[in-house]
Structures are given as structure tokens and as C-alpha cells.
Motif scaffolding. Sequence first.
Motif, short mmCIF file in Angstrom:
data_model
loop_
_atom_site.label_atom_id
_atom_site.label_comp_id
_atom_site.label_asym_id
_atom_site.label_seq_id
_atom_site.Cartn_x
_atom_site.Cartn_y
_atom_site.Cartn_z
N LYS A 48 15.94 3.89 33.96
CA LYS A 48 15.72 4.43 35.11
C LYS A 48 15.81 5.73 35.12
CE LYS A 48 19.07 4.57 38.10
NZ LYS A 48 19.93 4.17 39.09
N CYS A 76 12.80 7.29 32.61
CA CYS A 76 11.47 7.00 33.46
C CYS A 76 11.49 8.16 34.55
CB CYS A 76 11.34 5.76 34.17
SG CYS A 76 10.85 4.44 32.95
N LYS A 77 12.56 8.56 35.20
CA LYS A 77 12.68 9.49 36.07
C LYS A 77 12.02 10.87 35.66
CE LYS A 77 16.10 11.63 39.30
NZ LYS A 77 17.61 11.67 39.70
N GLY A 90 9.99 11.10 33.02
CA GLY A 90 8.68 10.89 32.34
C GLY A 90 8.74 10.39 31.12
N ASN A 98 8.46 8.00 29.11
CA ASN A 98 8.01 6.50 29.07
C ASN A 98 8.29 5.88 27.65
OD1 ASN A 98 7.48 6.46 31.80
ND2 ASN A 98 5.69 7.37 31.50
N THR A 156 10.75 -1.14 36.44
CA THR A 156 11.17 0.44 36.38
C THR A 156 10.21 0.87 35.51
OG1 THR A 156 13.50 -0.07 36.87
CG2 THR A 156 12.70 2.14 35.81
N ASP A 190 6.52 0.65 36.78
CA ASP A 190 6.29 1.83 38.00
C ASP A 190 5.89 3.13 37.46
OD1 ASP A 190 6.08 2.62 40.96
OD2 ASP A 190 8.03 3.66 40.26
N SER A 191 6.65 3.47 36.44
CA SER A 191 6.59 4.89 35.77
C SER A 191 5.31 4.87 35.02
CB SER A 191 7.78 4.98 34.87
OG SER A 191 7.73 6.53 34.15
N LYS A 205 2.51 5.36 37.38
CA LYS A 205 2.28 6.60 37.90
C LYS A 205 1.59 7.54 37.01
CE LYS A 205 6.33 6.15 40.89
NZ LYS A 205 7.74 6.62 41.24
N ASP A 206 1.91 7.51 35.66
CA ASP A 206 1.36 8.20 34.52
C ASP A 206 0.03 7.76 33.78
OD1 ASP A 206 3.41 9.93 34.78
OD2 ASP A 206 4.42 9.31 33.03
#
Length: 261
Positions: free
Chosen positions: A207, A210-211, A213, A215, A239, A242-243, A246-247
Motif C-alpha cells: 500500500k 503504491c501510494k 507510485g 509499482n 492495491t 488499482d495503482s 491509475k498509471d
Amino acid sequence: MAAATMMMIRTNSHLHHAFFKLTGILITNSLTTTPLSSSPFSPHSTSLASLLHSNSFSNNDHPPLSRYQKVTSLDHAFNLFDEMIQRKPLPSAVKFTQLLNAVAKMKHFSSCLHLFKQMCVVGVPVNEYSMNIAIKCCCQMSRTNDGFALLGCCFRRALVPDVFTFSTLLDGLVLEDRIAEAERLFKKLIKQKICEPNVVTYSTMIKGLCKFGNNDIATGLLRLMDERGCRPDVVAYSTIIDSLCKDKMMDEMVFHKGIRP
């Protein structure tokens, strides 16, 4: 004979003095805005079995909730606590810990720390469970440094921190955006074999990565998790998914057998 008796009395007196000097400790690290008062920490922690099974079992092997676990409001909790500390002798540390946990579950973290402080003042022995609750409250209030101060108390008083303790501290660091410190702590846990991370520990680190970036590192941690025999769960995968989404890197995600987002 009289001389020998007097020598024995003096020896016992010195032993008692040494014992009370050892058990009397000032907690100087802040939990609220002021330091905790002087309090003895018991080196003998309450067993998990007695904590979870402090009441007799019902027919279906599930222990009924005690009155300390059934608090419905903060006022109820404070009234019950006031009643407990007036009893002679005091109720067991298990019952105080159950009440602390109930208050923490209601997310009254500051009030929970206040009750923890008062427990110490009246001399309730602190065990690893009440310490873990206090550490979690510190971390949830973005006071992770206070959580680490309590960790130091654990080591000094021979209370053994467990994977829950370290997962909570990692989560606190992540909440405060201190990801570099979280990475160092996580690596230290593995390299120095302090404790074996569990699925919550890995998911917390994933988490945090990923928060920010990271990844690639998070995906690598997912592989490491699997290699070390800790099966990734839906939370860990969700988690990362989702990351990556977003990327716009979803094509890089490889699903493991048996796990669904």
C-alpha cells in the motif's frame, strides 16, 4: 543465632528494595500532551488464551463477550473504567485490555490512550496486548514516534513485540508518508529475523509503495511474498491493480492462480 537472623532480615530487605527499584519505571515518552505517570510494568505478559477465553465457553465453543467488550459509547467506557479502578483488588489486566480494545474499535484513539495512561497510574500491569493497542492508537493519530517510544518500553520490560506490533508501526509510517523509513524497517525485520512478516505486513508495505507510485517494487514484493510462503490475498492484489490502472500499466500485472481482484 541472633546475628544470623539479623543478617537474613537485612538480606531480605535489600532484595525487596532491589525488586521495587527494578519494577518501578517512569514512562517519559509522551502518549498524550503530557508524559505518562510512574507505573510498574509487569514482565509477565498475559497469555493469548487467557485474553481470548477469559469467560467460560458456550456450547458452540464461542466465548460470550464480557461486559468490558460490550461498551456502547465513550461515556459508558469511562463510567465502567471509573468503576473498575475503585475496586479492591483491581480487576485483572485482561479486563482492562478488553475495555481498551473496545474503545479503540470505536476509533476514540485519544481517549483510549488516556485510559491506558490511567491504567499505568493506578498500577495495572501492562502486557503486550495493551501495549499493541496503545501503539496502534498512536499510529492512527499520526504519532508514530510515540509508538516507537512504546516499542522501546516493550524491549526494556521483556515484553515481546509481535508481527502485529511491527505491522502497526509500518502502517503508521505509511500514513505519515514516511515510506523510506517504512522500507528500512521492513528490510530490517527480514534481514535480522526479528519477525516473519505476514499478509498484513506485506499488504501494508505494498500500500505504501503504491501510494508513492513505486509499482515495480510493489510487484516485486508481491513475488517475494509468494516465494516466502505467504499467500497474497485480495487486498494485496487489489492495491496493486488499482495503482497500475491509475498509471495505465495494467498489462504488466500478472495474476496468480486462485486470486481474483
